[in-house]
Design an enzyme around this catalytic site. Structure first.
Site, PDB file in Angstrom:
ATOM      1  N   CYS A  37       0.833  -1.208   0.000  1.00  0.00           N
ATOM      2  CA  CYS A  37       0.000   0.000   0.000  1.00  0.00           C
ATOM      3  C   CYS A  37       0.869   1.261   0.000  1.00  0.00           C
ATOM      4  O   CYS A  37       1.573   1.536   0.976  1.00  0.00           O
ATOM      5  CB  CYS A  37      -0.908  -0.054   1.228  1.00  0.00           C
ATOM      6  SG  CYS A  37      -1.731   1.485   1.640  1.00  0.00           S
ATOM      7  N   CYS A  62       0.129   3.722   2.767  1.00  0.00           N
ATOM      8  CA  CYS A  62       0.608   3.161   4.034  1.00  0.00           C
ATOM      9  C   CYS A  62       2.096   3.447   4.213  1.00  0.00           C
ATOM     10  O   CYS A  62       2.542   3.807   5.309  1.00  0.00           O
ATOM     11  CB  CYS A  62       0.374   1.648   4.078  1.00  0.00           C
ATOM     12  SG  CYS A  62      -1.345   1.141   3.996  1.00  0.00           S
TER      13      CYS A  62
END
Length: 132
Positions: free
Chosen positions: A30, A33
């Site tokens: 991600c 993230c």
């Protein structure tokens, strides 16, 4: 304090045994993230009185499902064992600090119990709890 990796076996104990716990639900693939990770790590160093947990949603799929994570990153905040904040998306440092300040100043004894509209502890059996 550095961040702490949480698993299903340690999640509940961590949340209930610490006054304030922030949890970052993330995955290695991600992009947002990965952008949020250094912001979160820096905040953990600046606030050693708070537990900063991380849940790898790929390794902890059941825990992520139980927490109803549908988008990552998702930040959750618990105070006195109660979920008081949950929001998907990578927060900038200033927004994360605002969450920390708000959670730190929150009086959880004034939270409203789901279902009955009254203030008080949210974990006792009472009106609207479904327990006679």
């Amino acid at each position: 304090m550095p961040t702490t990796d949480l698993e299903a076996a340690t999640f509940e104990q961590t949340v209930t045994e610490n006054e304030i716990v922030l949890i970052d639900f993330w995955a290695s693939w991600c992009g947002p993230c990965r952008q949020f990770a250094p912001v979160y790590e820096q905040a953990s160093q600046a606030h050693p009185e708070i537990v900063f947990g991380k849940v790898d949603t790929e390794a902890q799929r059941e825990l992520a499902a139980a927490a109803q994570i549908t988008s990552i990153p998702t930040l959750m905040a618990f105070k006195d064992g109660k979920l008081v904040f949950s929001q998907p998306g990578a927060l900038p440092a200033q927004a994360l600090q605002q969450v920390i300040d708000a959670v730190s100043g929150l009086d959880t004894s004034q939270l409203v119990r789901p279902g009955d509209g009254t203030a008080g502890p949210t974990d006792d059996a009472g009106p609207g709890s479904g327990t006679p």
